[in-house]
Design an enzyme around this catalytic site. Structure first.
Site, PDB file in Angstrom:
ATOM      1  N   HIS A  91      16.963  18.516  29.035  1.00 32.74           N
ATOM      2  CA  HIS A  91      17.745  18.306  27.816  1.00 32.74           C
ATOM      3  C   HIS A  91      18.005  19.642  27.129  1.00 32.74           C
ATOM      4  O   HIS A  91      17.118  20.492  27.035  1.00 32.74           O
ATOM      5  CB  HIS A  91      16.968  17.399  26.849  1.00 32.74           C
ATOM      6  CG  HIS A  91      17.711  17.129  25.579  1.00 32.74           C
ATOM      7  ND1 HIS A  91      18.730  16.206  25.485  1.00 32.74           N
ATOM      8  CD2 HIS A  91      17.601  17.684  24.351  1.00 32.74           C
ATOM      9  CE1 HIS A  91      19.203  16.192  24.255  1.00 32.74           C
ATOM     10  NE2 HIS A  91      18.549  17.085  23.545  1.00 32.74           N
ATOM     11  N   ASP A 170      17.633   4.683  17.362  1.00 33.95           N
ATOM     12  CA  ASP A 170      18.018   6.084  17.165  1.00 33.95           C
ATOM     13  C   ASP A 170      19.502   6.171  16.816  1.00 33.95           C
ATOM     14  O   ASP A 170      19.903   6.933  15.943  1.00 33.95           O
ATOM     15  CB  ASP A 170      17.729   6.913  18.422  1.00 33.95           C
ATOM     16  CG  ASP A 170      18.254   8.335  18.262  1.00 33.95           C
ATOM     17  OD1 ASP A 170      17.781   9.030  17.346  1.00 33.95           O
ATOM     18  OD2 ASP A 170      19.158   8.748  19.018  1.00 33.95           O
ATOM     19  N   ARG A 177      21.815   9.303   9.221  1.00 30.56           N
ATOM     20  CA  ARG A 177      21.442  10.698   8.920  1.00 30.56           C
ATOM     21  C   ARG A 177      22.682  11.583   8.840  1.00 30.56           C
ATOM     22  O   ARG A 177      22.792  12.473   7.997  1.00 30.56           O
ATOM     23  CB  ARG A 177      20.493  11.238   9.998  1.00 30.56           C
ATOM     24  CG  ARG A 177      19.099  10.629   9.918  1.00 30.56           C
ATOM     25  CD  ARG A 177      18.312  10.933  11.172  1.00 30.56           C
ATOM     26  NE  ARG A 177      18.202  12.365  11.409  1.00 30.56           N
ATOM     27  CZ  ARG A 177      18.034  12.922  12.617  1.00 30.56           C
ATOM     28  NH1 ARG A 177      17.962  12.177  13.696  1.00 30.56           N
ATOM     29  NH2 ARG A 177      17.945  14.219  12.729  1.00 30.56           N
ATOM     30  N   SER A 192      14.149  11.933  17.552  1.00 33.92           N
ATOM     31  CA  SER A 192      15.420  11.434  18.083  1.00 33.92           C
ATOM     32  C   SER A 192      15.619  11.909  19.531  1.00 33.92           C
ATOM     33  O   SER A 192      15.914  11.120  20.432  1.00 33.92           O
ATOM     34  CB  SER A 192      16.557  11.936  17.170  1.00 33.92           C
ATOM     35  OG  SER A 192      17.792  11.804  17.772  1.00 33.92           O
ATOM     36  N   LYS A 196      14.879   9.477  23.315  1.00 34.28           N
ATOM     37  CA  LYS A 196      15.875   9.285  24.391  1.00 34.28           C
ATOM     38  C   LYS A 196      15.289   9.746  25.725  1.00 34.28           C
ATOM     39  O   LYS A 196      15.505   9.130  26.762  1.00 34.28           O
ATOM     40  CB  LYS A 196      17.161  10.044  24.058  1.00 34.28           C
ATOM     41  CG  LYS A 196      17.895   9.422  22.870  1.00 34.28           C
ATOM     42  CD  LYS A 196      19.227  10.054  22.620  1.00 34.28           C
ATOM     43  CE  LYS A 196      19.156  11.308  21.810  1.00 34.28           C
ATOM     44  NZ  LYS A 196      19.471  11.172  20.396  1.00 34.28           N
TER      45      LYS A 196
END
Ligand code: URA
Length: 443
Positions: A91, A170, A177, A192, A196
């Site tokens: 990621h 999320d 947010r 968050s 995932k």
């Protein structure tokens, strides 16, 4: 969980007040708020108030872990246990010209790991891996779970769109947010991101936390904090987890734009590693392979270098593209088989000297304005447009020498982008040489 938030000790106003006053919430209390919000018992105003109290007062690491668990458990999770493994996920917190996934995925596959990555689309000045993949004619990213697992087992890498069934909490919280000024919290971002990654099921998670003007975390200390919290969450939840903090103050690669980033990745796999994009991809792949396969980093590096050199990594990318319906000829002659913009125009340097800065955010915004990015989630992107930079920080240029080549839909768009690039790139005194990998967090 519906209604739980309304029971005596869990009344939203009480919990919000405690957070406002600097107290902490238990997992049950956070869960009551999140599920109450999803179920309609906690109002948008109350949830936003809690988030803002947390942004201002800070969440503890335990609260971040609890929140991650709540988000992960709010939907389905991907079960990778049937794969022969080892399974890896990667990621990036988002940057400009960050095509590392297109390199890391096939490199790991070529070395016996299985990378299963669920990705997102780009927004604003940052690109998204799905947009890059969708530049390839025919490429499908909406894959059923059985197809995704089949490709991972056969090819060793697969990159697909995250379904709505994963981490629904999320998605709901992030949307809130986004419009309430509560994105900027290390704990909220970490929970968050990690929810995932945990839901996507891989045993090993490697994170690329960007820092610099084009990144979410503008300063190195903020990025290190985020990296440490993400790794802590991953390890506490039973995963192998490593994070690198890498520089995003200039675009990482030379191609800025979806098709152009695919071209660059394929050409790097064809020609061999060189430059900052290849460096970051190699370092991420080394961390992932060493951690997933219990190898020393030197052994992992030499296997990856061999897979790059002998063409196995390029072959894996080609097989992944073909398995996902894309045109495999992109891996033979990318410029011939990816969409081309009708206009190309060099962007001349307005001055002679040394390139002192190429602000990543501004360059990302120029590419987005050409059509490579989105202002809202509903916008579509043009795979053919963008900028191919010809310089990086430290390059010597003459006045009029191209800073890059603009790929555009019209002469007017190209001229505007070329002029803006000349304005944002700084030519001046040479900066000190900067490294790209700034910090490592891992066990
Ligand atoms: N990326 C995410 O996935 N979540 C955040 O909160 C911020 C960036």
């Amino acid at each position: 969980m519906r209604g739980e938030a309304m029971t005596a000790g869990l009344r939203p106003a009480v919990l919000i007040g405690r957070k406002r006053d600097g107290g902490t919430l238990t997992e049950a209390e956070l869960s009551a708020m999140v599920h109450g919000y999803l179920g309609g018992d906690v109002s948008e105003g109350q949830m936003a108030a809690l988030l803002m109290a947390g942004v201002l007062r800070g969440f503890t690491d335990d609260e971040a872990v609890a929140l991650t668990r709540i988000l992960t458990d709010s939907g389905e999770t991907l079960d990778l246990s049937g794969l022969s493994g080892p399974t890896v996920d990667k990621h990036s917190t988002g940057g400009v010209a960050d095509g590392t996934t297109l390199l890391v995925a096939p490199l790991l596959a070529a070395c016996g790991a299985q990378l299963v990555k669920l990705s997102g689309r780009g927004l604003g000045h940052t690109g998204g891996t799905l947009d890059k993949l969708e530049a390839i004619p025919g490429m499908r990213v909406d894959l059923a779970e059985s197809e995704l697992l089949g490709i991972a087992e056969r090819v060793g890498c697969v990159v697909a769109a995250q379904t709505d069934r994963l981490v629904p909490a999320d998605r709901a919280l992030y949307a809130l947010r986004d419009v309430t000024g509560t994105v900027a919290s290390t704990a909220l971002i970490a929970s968050s991101v990690m929810s995932k990654k945990l839901a996507a099921g891989a045993e090993t998670i490697v994170l690329d936390v960007k820092t610099g003007d084009g990144a979410f975390m503008a300063t190195l200390p903020e990025a290190v904090d985020l990296a440490e919290l993400c790794v802590d969450i991953g390890v506490r939840e039973g995963r192998r987890c490593v994070a690198l903090v890498t520089a995003m103050d200039q675009p990482l690669g030379r191609g800025v734009g979806n098709g152009l980033e695919v071209v660059e990745a394929v050409e790097l796999l064809q020609d061999g590693p060189r430059g900052r994009l290849a460096d970051v991809a190699m370092e991420l792949a080394v961390e992932a392979l060493a951690s997933a396969s219990d190898l020393g980093r030197d052994v992992a590096r030499s296997r990856l270098e061999r897979a790059w050199k002998d063409g196995e990594a390029l072959a894996r990318l080609q097989r992944m593209i073909e398995a996902q319906g894309g045109d495999p000829r992109v891996c033979e002659d990318p410029r011939a088989h990816l969409p081309a913009a009708p206009v190309t125009m060099p962007a001349p340097s307005p001055a002679a000297g040394t390139i002192a800065a190429i602000p990543a955010r501004a360059v990302g915004e120029i590419a987005a304005a050409l059509g490579a990015g989105r202002a809202t989630k509903q916008d579509t992107v043009d795979p053919s447009v963008g900028i191919e930079l010809a310089v990086e920080v430290g390059t010597e240029v003459e006045r009029g020498q191209p800073l890059g080549l603009v790929h555009a839909r019209s002469e007017a768009d190209a001229a505007r982008a070329a002029e803006t690039l000349g304005e944002v790139v700084e030519v001046g005194a040479a900066p000190p040489p900067a490294s790209t990998v700034l910090h490592r967090v891992g066990r």
